[in-house]
Scaffold this active site. Structure first.
Site, mmCIF file in Angstrom:
data_model
loop_
_atom_site.group_PDB
_atom_site.id
_atom_site.type_symbol
_atom_site.label_atom_id
_atom_site.label_comp_id
_atom_site.label_asym_id
_atom_site.label_seq_id
_atom_site.Cartn_x
_atom_site.Cartn_y
_atom_site.Cartn_z
ATOM 1 N N LEU A 152 0.680 -1.012 0.086
ATOM 2 C CA LEU A 152 0.059 0.358 0.109
ATOM 3 C C LEU A 152 1.373 1.141 -0.001
ATOM 4 O O LEU A 152 1.882 1.599 0.920
ATOM 5 C CB LEU A 152 -1.451 0.061 1.823
ATOM 6 C CG LEU A 152 -1.765 -1.393 1.391
ATOM 7 C CD1 LEU A 152 -2.880 -1.215 2.160
ATOM 8 C CD2 LEU A 152 -2.445 -1.525 0.152
ATOM 9 N N ALA A 159 -1.089 4.460 -1.988
ATOM 10 C CA ALA A 159 -1.796 5.711 -2.026
ATOM 11 C C ALA A 159 -1.498 6.996 -1.501
ATOM 12 O O ALA A 159 -2.169 7.871 -1.706
ATOM 13 C CB ALA A 159 -3.105 4.672 -2.530
ATOM 14 N N ARG A 175 2.724 15.476 4.718
ATOM 15 C CA ARG A 175 4.073 15.840 5.476
ATOM 16 C C ARG A 175 5.078 16.333 5.357
ATOM 17 O O ARG A 175 5.973 16.905 6.175
ATOM 18 C CB ARG A 175 3.267 14.813 7.062
ATOM 19 C CG ARG A 175 1.701 15.838 7.598
ATOM 20 C CD ARG A 175 2.246 14.909 8.762
ATOM 21 N NE ARG A 175 2.016 13.471 8.217
ATOM 22 C CZ ARG A 175 0.648 12.841 9.487
ATOM 23 N NH1 ARG A 175 1.605 12.269 10.633
ATOM 24 N NH2 ARG A 175 0.917 10.739 8.223
ATOM 25 N N GLN A 191 -4.871 4.249 -7.250
ATOM 26 C CA GLN A 191 -6.079 3.639 -6.225
ATOM 27 C C GLN A 191 -6.802 5.339 -6.078
ATOM 28 O O GLN A 191 -6.193 6.282 -5.079
ATOM 29 C CB GLN A 191 -6.321 3.564 -4.475
ATOM 30 C CG GLN A 191 -7.091 3.510 -3.817
ATOM 31 C CD GLN A 191 -6.841 3.240 -2.502
ATOM 32 O OE1 GLN A 191 -5.618 3.728 -2.192
ATOM 33 N NE2 GLN A 191 -7.887 3.026 -1.598
ATOM 34 N N TYR A 194 3.236 -2.191 3.199
ATOM 35 C CA TYR A 194 3.154 -0.404 3.392
ATOM 36 C C TYR A 194 4.572 0.071 2.945
ATOM 37 O O TYR A 194 5.722 -0.379 3.050
ATOM 38 C CB TYR A 194 2.920 -0.169 4.638
ATOM 39 C CG TYR A 194 1.786 -0.758 5.493
ATOM 40 C CD1 TYR A 194 0.737 0.060 5.113
ATOM 41 C CD2 TYR A 194 1.920 -2.056 6.386
ATOM 42 C CE1 TYR A 194 -0.718 -0.926 5.409
ATOM 43 C CE2 TYR A 194 0.356 -3.091 6.604
ATOM 44 C CZ TYR A 194 -0.545 -2.635 6.354
ATOM 45 O OH TYR A 194 -1.770 -2.679 6.248
ATOM 46 N N GLU A 237 -10.062 0.313 15.626
ATOM 47 C CA GLU A 237 -9.001 1.542 15.233
ATOM 48 C C GLU A 237 -9.304 2.574 16.090
ATOM 49 O O GLU A 237 -10.345 2.241 16.928
ATOM 50 C CB GLU A 237 -9.474 2.440 14.137
ATOM 51 C CG GLU A 237 -9.100 1.328 12.698
ATOM 52 C CD GLU A 237 -7.836 0.944 12.844
ATOM 53 O OE1 GLU A 237 -7.248 2.342 12.362
ATOM 54 O OE2 GLU A 237 -7.449 -0.195 12.358
ATOM 55 N N ASN A 262 5.945 9.959 7.859
ATOM 56 C CA ASN A 262 4.749 10.655 7.637
ATOM 57 C C ASN A 262 5.841 11.814 7.036
ATOM 58 O O ASN A 262 5.624 12.946 6.371
ATOM 59 C CB ASN A 262 4.857 11.148 8.905
ATOM 60 C CG ASN A 262 3.074 9.658 8.573
ATOM 61 O OD1 ASN A 262 3.045 8.632 7.740
ATOM 62 N ND2 ASN A 262 3.683 9.187 9.806
ATOM 63 N N TYR A 318 46.010 15.222 -13.819
ATOM 64 C CA TYR A 318 44.760 15.061 -14.887
ATOM 65 C C TYR A 318 45.362 13.942 -15.774
ATOM 66 O O TYR A 318 46.360 14.285 -16.374
ATOM 67 C CB TYR A 318 44.131 16.311 -15.606
ATOM 68 C CG TYR A 318 43.120 15.559 -16.235
ATOM 69 C CD1 TYR A 318 42.412 14.691 -15.381
ATOM 70 C CD2 TYR A 318 42.816 15.708 -17.679
ATOM 71 C CE1 TYR A 318 41.157 14.215 -15.869
ATOM 72 C CE2 TYR A 318 41.646 14.700 -18.179
ATOM 73 C CZ TYR A 318 40.926 14.263 -17.645
ATOM 74 O OH TYR A 318 39.826 13.862 -18.317
ATOM 75 N N ASN A 335 42.979 15.828 -23.311
ATOM 76 C CA ASN A 335 42.230 14.039 -23.431
ATOM 77 C C ASN A 335 41.993 15.053 -24.288
ATOM 78 O O ASN A 335 40.835 14.571 -25.320
ATOM 79 C CB ASN A 335 42.033 13.398 -22.964
ATOM 80 C CG ASN A 335 40.998 14.498 -21.800
ATOM 81 O OD1 ASN A 335 41.159 15.310 -21.300
ATOM 82 N ND2 ASN A 335 40.411 13.213 -21.528
HETATM 83 C C1 UD1 Z 1 -3.472 1.309 9.885
HETATM 84 C C2 UD1 Z 1 -3.805 0.354 10.443
HETATM 85 C C3 UD1 Z 1 -4.208 0.062 12.082
HETATM 86 C C4 UD1 Z 1 -2.986 0.333 12.122
HETATM 87 C C5 UD1 Z 1 -1.733 0.679 11.230
HETATM 88 C C6 UD1 Z 1 -0.620 0.633 11.936
HETATM 89 C C7 UD1 Z 1 -6.159 0.038 8.656
HETATM 90 C C8 UD1 Z 1 -7.755 0.871 9.120
HETATM 91 N N1 UD1 Z 1 -6.156 0.683 10.291
HETATM 92 O O1 UD1 Z 1 -3.774 2.425 9.909
HETATM 93 O O2 UD1 Z 1 -5.146 -0.819 12.544
HETATM 94 O O3 UD1 Z 1 -2.122 0.409 13.327
HETATM 95 O O4 UD1 Z 1 -2.090 0.873 9.774
HETATM 96 O O5 UD1 Z 1 0.633 1.908 10.445
HETATM 97 O O6 UD1 Z 1 -5.339 -0.427 7.997
HETATM 98 N N2 UD1 Z 1 -3.535 3.581 2.201
HETATM 99 C C9 UD1 Z 1 -3.753 3.447 0.946
HETATM 100 N N3 UD1 Z 1 -4.684 3.915 0.233
HETATM 101 C C10 UD1 Z 1 -6.011 4.532 1.316
HETATM 102 C C11 UD1 Z 1 -5.663 4.101 2.762
HETATM 103 C C12 UD1 Z 1 -4.230 3.864 3.200
HETATM 104 O O7 UD1 Z 1 -2.404 2.932 -0.019
HETATM 105 O O8 UD1 Z 1 -6.901 4.167 0.737
HETATM 106 C C13 UD1 Z 1 -2.272 3.002 2.583
HETATM 107 C C14 UD1 Z 1 -1.556 4.609 3.423
HETATM 108 O O9 UD1 Z 1 -0.487 4.796 2.512
HETATM 109 C C15 UD1 Z 1 -0.768 3.814 4.501
HETATM 110 C C16 UD1 Z 1 -0.777 3.011 4.844
HETATM 111 O O10 UD1 Z 1 -2.115 2.177 3.841
HETATM 112 O O11 UD1 Z 1 1.009 3.788 3.706
HETATM 113 C C17 UD1 Z 1 -1.861 3.021 6.379
HETATM 114 O O12 UD1 Z 1 -2.763 4.079 6.267
HETATM 115 P P1 UD1 Z 1 -2.827 4.913 7.230
HETATM 116 O O13 UD1 Z 1 -3.826 5.571 6.589
HETATM 117 O O14 UD1 Z 1 -1.969 5.745 7.076
HETATM 118 O O15 UD1 Z 1 -3.598 3.718 8.145
HETATM 119 P P2 UD1 Z 1 -3.467 4.151 9.627
HETATM 120 O O16 UD1 Z 1 -4.622 5.086 9.622
HETATM 121 O O17 UD1 Z 1 -2.583 4.791 10.441
#
Ligand code: UD1
Ligand code: MG
Length: 458
Positions: free
Chosen positions: A11, A13, A18, A76, A103, A155, A228, A367, A387
């Site tokens: 993942l 996306a 930040r 996505q 991730y 969550e 982040n 050189y 050269n």
């Molecule tokens: C998520 C977990 C949480 C965990 C934490 C660990 C879920 C719902 N929650 O929370 O339980 O403790 O990670 O860090 O999964 N991303 C996408 N597409 C989306 C949303 C997110 O690709 O639609 C990617 C983000 O880029 C990121 C990762 O998924 O790399 C995690 O997304 P983020 O929103 O940071 O999750 P958390 O809310 O931190």
């Protein structure tokens, strides 16, 4: 039953707001390599057959920076949550495989810990990596029943105070049979505090289906740290560097100060090598036995023979150094510099696309470009191979045992014969024969009775 193939869903996306950058977050570098590349390399070490990267921004930048036949890019366009992201990816995943979710911004996870998670998942259970944190912050909480069996993930935004007090958190890493994951994801909704499709909702569904959720923990909690912002990136960089330094020292490499050593690639070393402070190693660097590197050196793709001494403040790129050579201080070896055994390259000497033969010396302010220097040659101070004629590069050839006087310009294409001597201050434009003194120099005159000018009164 044979092990199902492994497909990894990464993942990535998130916008990475930040980071305050024009570059997608996962292309920011840790130890000289994009964050995403670390995750891909780790996945490959686990034998993943295909790597599905879910991205939301900077598709062209990503595809240009990161390549591989095993890569599948999935857009996505709208980030509707981690569950939605994985659901999109699963459309491309073989149902018979094990799907593992990683991730793009969590680069330090180790193959070892992920293998433990895959082993925990086995053929038909779900593997989940959790961690115990003193400060569980806003992570998803692992909720267990009275028998301490896994029940669900809640969550932070949806958790009660009692649930928030739980210190076991969801790292986000999981492995599950692709077919089951697909089924569970079709059963989740976005009816929660963040209005997102939570990947974490599949766990309660797994439990309801009687499928085991097997938790495991990483070797160190650093493995689950995400990036982040650039401050996080610097913290992870230090962790990575300390780990590399520790590993190298345990393998027998002396690092004068491991906190002032940076590895941005791969270093292979023989026995009893030592590296002084502020050295940066990148690309692939191979050191023989007993190599010593002085402070403030930069080595990028360099092969160094046994017993080489590299003095302070040298910069080398795509170069080869033979056994027993002495280089520096302040030497620059550019691509295709090939320094022979026991040769000396001294201060403020630049060598490019040239070979320097055994025992030859270029010790001061020179050189050397597009040149072949034989063995036993002495190149005096300030010698320059000219050269480049403004359009093309030309070669200089210097035979064995030649002596090039200081401040000579060798205007290429030109050759200096074996055993030839070139008088200091010469501009050599035609070939100089073997065993002969060649020089080009205006005859020196001394003018008797010459008067220095005197200041005229105004
Ligand atoms: C998520 C977990 C949480 C965990 C934490 C660990 C879920 C719902 N929650 O929370 O339980 O403790 O990670 O860090 O999964 N991303 C996408 N597409 C989306 C949303 C997110 O690709 O639609 C990617 C983000 O880029 C990121 C990762 O998924 O790399 C995690 O997304 P983020 O929103 O940071 O999750 P958390 O809310 O931190
Ligand atoms: Mg979120």
């Amino acid at each position: 039953m044979s092990t199902p193939p492994l497909e990894v869903i990464i993942l990535a996306a998130g916008k990475g707001t930040r980071m305050r950058s024009a570059l997608p977050k996962v292309l920011h570098e840790l130890a000289g390599k994009p964050l995403l590349q670390h995750v891909l390399d780790t996945s490959r070490q686990l034998g993943a057959e295909r790597l599905h990267v879910v991205y939301g921004f900077g598709g062209d930048q990503l595809r240009n920076a990161i390549t591989g036949d095993d890569l599948n890019w999935i857009l996505q366009a709208e980030q509707k949550g981690t569950g939605h992201a994985v659901q999109l990816a699963l459309e491309c995943v073989d149902e018979a495989s094990t799907a593992m979710v990683l991730y793009g911004d969590v680069p330090l996870v180790s193959p070892h810990s992920l293998q433990a998670m895959l082993d925990a998942a086995g053929h038909d259970a779900v593997g989940l990596m959790t961690a115990m944190l003193d400060d569980p912050a806003a992570y998803g909480r692992i909720i267990r029943d009275e028998n301490n069996r896994f029940k669900e993930i809640v969550e932070f935004s949806d958790a009660t105070d009692v649930q928030r007090a739980v210190q076991e958190i969801n790292t986000g890493f999981l492995a599950a049979p692709a077919k089951r994951l697909k089924k569970w994801l079709s059963g989740i909704n976005s009816d929660n505090a963040q209005g997102e499709f939570y990947l974490t909702d599949i766990f309660a569904l797994a439990v309801a289906d009687g499928v085991g959720v097997e938790t495991c923990q990483p070797v160190t909690s650093d493995e689950t740290l995400g990036v982040n912002n650039r401050l996080d990136l610097s913290v992870l960089e230090r962790i990575y560097q300390q780990q590399s330094a520790d590993r190298l020292m345990m393998q027998g490499l002396t690092l004068r100060d491991p906190s002032r050593f940076d590895l941005r690639g791969d270093l292979v070393h023989g026995q009893d090598c030592s590296i002084d402070i502020n050295t940066v190693i990148s690309g692939e660097v191979v050191l023989g036995d007993r190599v010593s590197i002085g402070p403030n050196c930069i080595l990028n793709n360099v092969k160094v023979g046994n017993d080489v001494e590299i003095k302070a403040n040298c910069v080398f790129e795509n170069a080869t150094i033979g056994v027993g050579a002495i280089i520096g201080p302040y030497a620059r070896l550019r691509p295709a510099a090939d320094i022979g055994p026991a040769a000396h390259i001294g201060n403020f000497v630049e060598v490019k696309k040239s070979t320097v033969g055994e025992g030859s010396k270029v010790n001061h302010l020179s050189y050397v470009g597009d040149t072949e220097i034989g063995s036993g040659v002495n190149v005096g101070a300030g010698v320059i191979t000219c050269n480049y004629d403004g359009a093309n590069k030309h070669r200089t050839v210097i035979g064995d045992d030649a002596f090039i006087g200081s401040d000579t310009q060798l205007v290429a294409p030109v050759s200096v014969g074996k055993g030839a001597t070139i008088g200091a201050g010469s501009t050599i434009t035609s070939d100089a024969p073997d065993n002969t003194l060649t020089l080009s120099r205006a005859t020196q005159v001394s003018i008797e009775g010459w008067q220095r000018p005197e200041k005229t009164e105004k």
